[in-house]
Each structure stands twice: as structure tokens, then as C-alpha cells.
Scaffold this motif. Structure first.
Motif, PDB file in Angstrom:
ATOM      1  N   PRO A  47      24.852  78.979  32.457  1.00  0.00           N
ATOM      2  CA  PRO A  47      25.559  79.653  31.265  1.00  0.00           C
ATOM      3  C   PRO A  47      24.921  80.699  30.512  1.00  0.00           C
ATOM      4  N   PHE A  48      24.718  81.873  31.323  1.00  0.00           N
ATOM      5  CA  PHE A  48      23.980  83.057  30.736  1.00  0.00           C
ATOM      6  C   PHE A  48      24.876  83.382  29.645  1.00  0.00           C
ATOM      7  N   GLU A  49      24.067  84.074  28.751  1.00  0.00           N
ATOM      8  CA  GLU A  49      24.872  84.285  27.394  1.00  0.00           C
ATOM      9  C   GLU A  49      24.210  85.949  27.191  1.00  0.00           C
ATOM     10  N   GLY A  50      25.248  86.494  26.366  1.00  0.00           N
ATOM     11  CA  GLY A  50      24.878  88.045  25.956  1.00  0.00           C
ATOM     12  C   GLY A  50      25.127  88.903  26.945  1.00  0.00           C
ATOM     13  N   ASP A  51      23.904  89.770  27.200  1.00  0.00           N
ATOM     14  CA  ASP A  51      24.450  90.838  28.074  1.00  0.00           C
ATOM     15  C   ASP A  51      24.349  90.194  29.627  1.00  0.00           C
ATOM     16  N   LEU A  52      24.029  88.866  29.761  1.00  0.00           N
ATOM     17  CA  LEU A  52      24.185  88.248  31.019  1.00  0.00           C
ATOM     18  C   LEU A  52      25.268  87.603  31.590  1.00  0.00           C
ATOM     19  N   GLN A  53      26.071  87.461  30.449  1.00  0.00           N
ATOM     20  CA  GLN A  53      27.349  86.567  30.445  1.00  0.00           C
ATOM     21  C   GLN A  53      28.277  87.150  31.795  1.00  0.00           C
ATOM     22  N   ILE A  54      28.012  88.201  32.251  1.00  0.00           N
ATOM     23  CA  ILE A  54      28.969  88.788  33.204  1.00  0.00           C
ATOM     24  C   ILE A  54      28.493  88.081  34.403  1.00  0.00           C
ATOM     25  N   LEU A  55      27.363  87.337  34.687  1.00  0.00           N
ATOM     26  CA  LEU A  55      26.728  86.757  35.831  1.00  0.00           C
ATOM     27  C   LEU A  55      27.155  85.398  35.828  1.00  0.00           C
ATOM     28  N   ARG A  56      27.934  84.858  35.074  1.00  0.00           N
ATOM     29  CA  ARG A  56      28.511  83.510  35.124  1.00  0.00           C
ATOM     30  C   ARG A  56      29.813  83.297  35.873  1.00  0.00           C
ATOM     31  N   SER A  57      29.734  82.278  36.694  1.00  0.00           N
ATOM     32  CA  SER A  57      30.904  81.968  37.564  1.00  0.00           C
ATOM     33  C   SER A  57      32.099  81.536  36.322  1.00  0.00           C
ATOM     34  N   PRO A  58      33.199  81.517  36.811  1.00  0.00           N
ATOM     35  CA  PRO A  58      34.242  80.980  35.750  1.00  0.00           C
ATOM     36  C   PRO A  58      34.134  79.304  35.505  1.00  0.00           C
ATOM     37  N   TYR A  59      33.420  78.641  36.558  1.00  0.00           N
ATOM     38  CA  TYR A  59      33.203  77.347  36.517  1.00  0.00           C
ATOM     39  C   TYR A  59      31.798  77.029  36.233  1.00  0.00           C
ATOM     40  N   ALA A  60      31.063  77.895  35.603  1.00  0.00           N
ATOM     41  CA  ALA A  60      29.478  77.649  35.380  1.00  0.00           C
ATOM     42  C   ALA A  60      29.385  76.509  34.493  1.00  0.00           C
ATOM     43  N   TYR A  61      28.348  75.796  34.574  1.00  0.00           N
ATOM     44  CA  TYR A  61      28.018  74.837  33.542  1.00  0.00           C
ATOM     45  C   TYR A  61      27.828  75.214  32.212  1.00  0.00           C
ATOM     46  N   SER A  62      28.151  74.410  31.306  1.00  0.00           N
ATOM     47  CA  SER A  62      28.010  75.004  29.883  1.00  0.00           C
ATOM     48  C   SER A  62      26.624  74.724  29.568  1.00  0.00           C
ATOM     49  N   ALA A  63      26.186  74.840  28.177  1.00  0.00           N
ATOM     50  CA  ALA A  63      24.991  74.520  27.708  1.00  0.00           C
ATOM     51  C   ALA A  63      24.864  72.994  27.688  1.00  0.00           C
ATOM     52  N   GLU A  64      25.828  72.409  27.135  1.00  0.00           N
ATOM     53  CA  GLU A  64      25.959  70.915  27.101  1.00  0.00           C
ATOM     54  C   GLU A  64      25.673  70.231  28.643  1.00  0.00           C
ATOM     55  N   ASP A  65      26.299  71.013  29.464  1.00  0.00           N
ATOM     56  CA  ASP A  65      26.082  70.461  30.800  1.00  0.00           C
ATOM     57  C   ASP A  65      24.785  70.399  31.321  1.00  0.00           C
ATOM     58  N   ILE A  66      24.071  71.473  31.003  1.00  0.00           N
ATOM     59  CA  ILE A  66      22.597  71.731  31.546  1.00  0.00           C
ATOM     60  C   ILE A  66      21.972  70.387  30.633  1.00  0.00           C
TER      61      ILE A  66
END
Length: 562
Positions: free
Chosen positions: A132-151
Motif C-alpha cells: 500500500p504505497f502512499e504519497g508520490d508512490l501511490q501510483i505503484l499500487r495495484s487496484p487490489y493492493a493490500y491495505s495498511a491494516e492488511d499488512i
């Protein structure tokens, strides 16, 4: 009555009130301590129950599928509690390649206890775009990426099963998931290819550091971090690299080490005590002197990987010798339990992977010849794609029998009779057929339904359709030419109508059920991709056949369409 006579009862009452107050405070504090102790016991009990839940679930399923007298024959069940660990391996870590077919957290909850029971004590999580990349890296996330809570939950669940979590972040090669985006395309080593990072562009270190920081922030307390750094394809081919090489005697190895050392220094400076791991392939042809002078052995451990069935143990030992001479203190190994026998492999060849692990055991048992470098552990890789753009390899449930064989082989220091009994027990198989790569006679491991249904599909779907097309009635009166021009004799076509209809109906129903089981484990994109690659080619043919059949019947024996 004087003042002293009045004051004495008053003083007495105050004293009594103080004693009562002190007693109340003591009671309340004691109750709180007892409640805290009770809560601690409850938490410990909940943790114990959660750890056993998966095992109990398999046990119940096993008993149901293996009824004993009057039912199916029950294989001899060894007692799981009597396992002896005769392995020389300190750490046995299972790799999750999440760049394809990443499992849902609910499935990992079922899998982790099984991994622990089979002999694993760690997991290597190669997130790629599932983080679940954030900020400037949010574009890297898959539409089905794990959430922070998932991690957080994944880490918690791993802890319940005594599995150490090691995150993996690629920092040089295999960065397709980042460099495919226009935002980071300027950081490519070769402008046309998204594989590898240009180590000379300032933005490259910024990207890597940002990814590392975000991943490490979500893994507080982790003891190890894997920084990848394998297969840096195209390194030295970019203009900046060519200029650097011209000024540095063409020393490609030194250029590689400079980038990795800069990354490693950043991590160890910001996270003192964190151990770094990296794939070893890019170092295999770098001289011992260059490795030693780079300073890399001071804070990185190489992970020597080889996945072939016929492991070249002499070559592996040559690498180990070089790393020992270069000053590395520790070395790790990496085998494969799936995803290494072909980029489009859909069924795991267990014998292939067993032989790979038997080869690694020879290397492990020969480590006494290298007294200055400590063997620390082995990672059993389970590749899901050869790279970010390739098709899916075997799904995780399909690879579980192979994983069980490989883990138990490591645990028992060989594919012993005891290992075979334990494999059969934990998988819930009546028989494990190594020649056919099959868990036969049932199965009760998480994802067993998908395992059995994938087997049925690969053995029957294409074959059923080919049998239909080979039927003389179809070949004689409903050929490709008949279908192209939509003509035929309804009298002859009616003779195989029921067979065609039933075949289509049966497979549509079976595949709908299969999709349901897939969706329990995987996200929608994985379900779609697997069906497209392994099912739709054949089902489209069958559906098209049924559609053409109806069209020809409706024409009622008229001349062909021209």
C-alpha cells in the motif's frame, strides 16, 4: 463540656474514614491487577486457539474424508507431535511472490499454520505492487493492493504461527512495476526497457529510499530486509553508464556494487542492526578483491540461488568459497518449490523440485568446509511470474504438495520414510504419487478444492472438446467448412445435439463452481487472468460450436451462405 472532649470522637471518625479509604483503594487496585492478569490469560488463550484453529480445521476435514471402517481406507496417520527436526538448517523461509496471484488475507490465515507445521519458521514477502504505497508512490499500487491494516494483520497472523516476516524490496533490477509508469520512466537504465534502474540518476536513489522507508515503516522490529538486486538486465547499456564505464576501466562489477552499497548504507544508517539480504547472481563474476574493497560484506549477506533439478553443487561451492574469501560473514541459500520449471507452467512437477532440495541438502551438509562463513538459512521460493509482465505460473494451492515435500525433506535431512508419512498426514492424502506429481485420494489442505479442480480442468477440458470434434458425425456433417457457410442436414445434426448440449452445460456448471473457489482465495484480476490463459481458449471453442449449431439448425437444411 470542654473542647478536648468534643475533638476526640471527631479525630476517631477521621481515622476510621482514612482506614476505609485506604482499604478501598487497595481493593480496587487488586481487582485491576486481577483483571489485567485475567485479560493476559485470555489473550494468551486466544492466541493459542488461533494458532491451532487451522490445524483443527484440517483434522476435522481429514476425519470427514477418511472415514475408516465402512468408508474410505484410512492411511496410517503418524503423530504430528512426535516429529523430530533433524535438519541442519536454522531458518526455513517460504517465499510469497505477490506480483501475481496474491492470496487474500483470509487465505493466508489458513496457510500460515500449515507452513509452520510443515517445518517453516519464516516467510519472505515480495510485495511489488501489492504494497500500500502512499504519497508520490501511490501510483505503484495495484487496484487490489493490500491495505495498511492488511499488512498489520499479515504480520500478526505470521506471529501466531511463529513465522518470522522478511520483506523484500527490489532496488535495482526487476523494477518493472515502478518503471512501467511514465512518472518513473526517465529512471530506466535503457529507455526502451522497464527492467532496471539507472544507478547514475539522482532520482533513482530517491525512488528506492522512498520505497524502502514505506515498507520498513510497516514492518517495525523486522530483523532482516531483502533488497533483491538480481538480474539487473541491461546494466551498462545506458548512456550514463557507458560514460561512467569509459572513465572507470569498464568495471561493471564496481558500478553494480556502488549502487547496492549506497542503498545498503542508507538502510543500515536509518535502521541500525537491521540485517540485509540480497540475491547473489550479479556478484558471481565479480572478483574477490573487488567485493572485499567495496565494503559490502560488512552489512549484506548473499543469498545463493539455483532452482534446477540437477543442482551443480560444485559450482555452488565455488561461489561460497569466493564469498568467504571476500569477507562475508553469513550466507543464505534459495531453492524453489514452484514457479521455476517454465513461465507458463500450470501444474507443479514435484519430483523436479524435490531433486532441487536434495541437491541443496548436499551443499548444506558440506558447509563445514567453509569455516569462516556461516550458513544461516534457506528460502524456498515460490515464483508466481518470471517477471512483472509474464503470465502466471502455478497457483499457490497447486504448489502446496510440492512445498510440503520440500519442507519435510529439509526438516528430515532427506526424503525419508518419516518425511513421506508426515507429508501424507498433513496434506490429508491417501497416497502421494511422486511419479505422477499427485496428491491422491482426497486432501484436506487449504485450497485443496482448487488443486483438485485445476487437475480436472487440465486433464479433461481440452480432451473432452477434442473428442467431440473427432466424432465422425461432427467431422462428416459439421466441419469447419459447414460452420463457416452455415449449412448442414438437420437430420444428421440432431444425432449429436444432446452430446454437445450436455458437454457445454456440464462444463459451464463446473467452471462456475471453480470460479467460486478461486474467488475465495484470489482477487478478481487473478481469476480473470487464470481463466483467460487456461480455460477460455477451449470454452470459447465449445460455445462457438453450440452457437453455430443453433444457427445451422434454424436454417432448416437450406443452401450454404455465400
Amino acid at each position: 463540656m470542654n473542647r478536648h472532649t468534643i475533638r476526640k470522637p471527631t479525630m476517631l471518625r477521621l481515622l476510621i474514614l482514612c482506614i476505609v479509604a485506604l482499604a478501598s483503594v487497595k481493593f480496587l487496585l487488586g481487582s485491576q491487577v486481577n483483571r489485567d492478569a485475567d485479560m493476559s490469560v485470555e489473550v494468551d488463550e486466544e492466541k493459542r486457539v488461533l494458532q491451532q484453529r487451522g490445524a483443527l480445521r484440517w483434522e476435522e476435514e481429514w476425519e470427514k474424508n477418511n472415514e475408516g471402517p465402512g468408508g474410505r481406507q484410512v492411511p496410517d496417520k503418524p503423530r504430528a507431535t512426535s516429529q523430530l527436526d533433524s535438519s541442519p538448517t536454522q531458518f526455513r523461509v517460504v517465499h510469497f511472490d505477490l506480483k501475481g496471484a496474491a492470496p487474500k488475507v483470509s487465505y493466508l490465515e489458513q496457510i500460515f499454520p500449515l507452513l509452520s507445521t510443515l517445518g517453516a519458521n519464516g516467510i519472505l514477502l515480495e510485495y511489488e505492487d501489492m504494497f500500500p504505497f502512499e504519497g508520490d508512490l501511490q501510483i505503484l499500487r495495484s487496484p487490489y493492493a493490500y491495505s495498511a491494516e492488511d499488512i498489520e494483520k499479515i504480520r500478526y497472523l505470521a506471529g501466531l504461527s511463529n513465522l518470522e516476516v522478511i520483506p523484500l524490496v527490489q532496488v535495482f533490477g526487476h523494477l518493472e512495476f515502478a518503471l512501467k509508469h511514465n512518472k518513473f520512466a526517465e529512471l530506466r537504465e535503457v529507455p526502451e526497457y522497464p527492467n532496471s534502474l539507472n544507478p547514475h540518476t539522482p532520482g533513482s536513489q530517491a525512488l528506492v529510499r522512498s520505497m524502502l522507508s514505506q515498507v520498513l515503516d510497516k514492518h517495525p522490529g523486522t530483523r532482516w530486509l531483502h533488497i533483491g538486486a538480481d538480474e539487473v538486465f541491461g546494466l551498462g547499456e545506458g548512456l550514463d553508464s557507458k560514460n561512467w564505464l569509459n572513465s572507470n576501466n569498464g568495471d561493471l562489477g564496481k558500478m553494480f556494487l556502488n549502487h547496492v552499497k549506497e542503498v545498503g548504507s542508507y538502510v543500515t544508517d536509518s535502521h541500525p542492526g537491521l540485517g540485509l539480504l540480497m540475491w547473489d547472481d550479479m556478484m558471481r563474476h565479480i572478483s574477490v578483491e573487488t567485493l572485499r574493497e567495496s565494503g559490502l560484506p560488512n552489512f549484506v549477506s548473499p543469498m545463493v540461488w539455483r532452482y534446477h533439478a540437477d543442482l551443480e553443487t560444485n559450482q555452488i561451492e565455488t561461489y561460497i568459497s569466493s564469498y568467504q574469501a571476500a569477507g562475508f560473514s553469513n550466507v543464505w541459500f534459495a531453492s524453489a518449490f514452484k514457479g521455476a520449471s517454465g513461465p507458463a507452467q500450470d501444474w507443479t512437477p514435484v519430483s523436479y523440485h524435490l531433486n532441487n532440495h536434495l541437491g541443496w541438502l548436499k551443499v548444506i551438509n558440506a558447509m563445514s568446509r567453509f569455516p569462516s562463513i556461516h550458513f544461516q538459512g534457506i528460502v524456498l521460493t515460490g515464483w508466481q511470474r518470471y517477471d512483472h509482465f509474464s503470465v502466471l505460473c502455478e497457483l499457490f494451492p497447486v504448489g502446496i504438495p510440492s512445498l510440503a515435500v520440500c519442507l519435510q525433506t529439509l526438516k528430515h535431512d532427506g526424503f525419508t520414510d518419516e518425511a513421506k508419512k508426515q507429508i501424507q498426514y498433513f496434506l490429508g492424502c491417501k497416497n502421494f504419487n511422486l511419479d505422477k506429481n499427485l496428491c491422491e485420494g482426497g486432501g484436506s489442505f487449504p485450497g485443496n478444492e482448487v488443486y483438485q479442480m485445476v487437475l480436472h480442468i487440465r486433464e479433461n477440458l481440452q480432451n473432452d472438446i477434442q473428442k467431440l470434434l473427432a466424432n465422425n458425425l461432427v467431422r462428416g456433417w459439421f466441419s469447419r467448412y459447414h460452420r463457416k457457410y452455415q449449412f448442414g442436414n438437420p437430420r444428421n445434426l440432431e444425432k449429436f445435439k444432446d452430446r454437445l448440449s450436455k458437454l457445454l452445460e456440464d462444463w459451464e456448471s463446473y467452471l462456475q463452481n471453480f470460479r467460486t473457489h478461486l474467488e475465495d482465495i484470489f482477487f478478481p484480476d487473478t481469476v480473470e487472468e487464470w481463466m483467460e490463459e487456461n480455460v477460455n481458449e477451449y470454452m470459447d471453442q465449445l460455445r462457438s460450436l453450440a452457437t453455430d449449431f443453433e444457427a445451422v439448425i434454424k436454417r432448416g437444411g437450406q443452401p450454404k451462405l455465400l
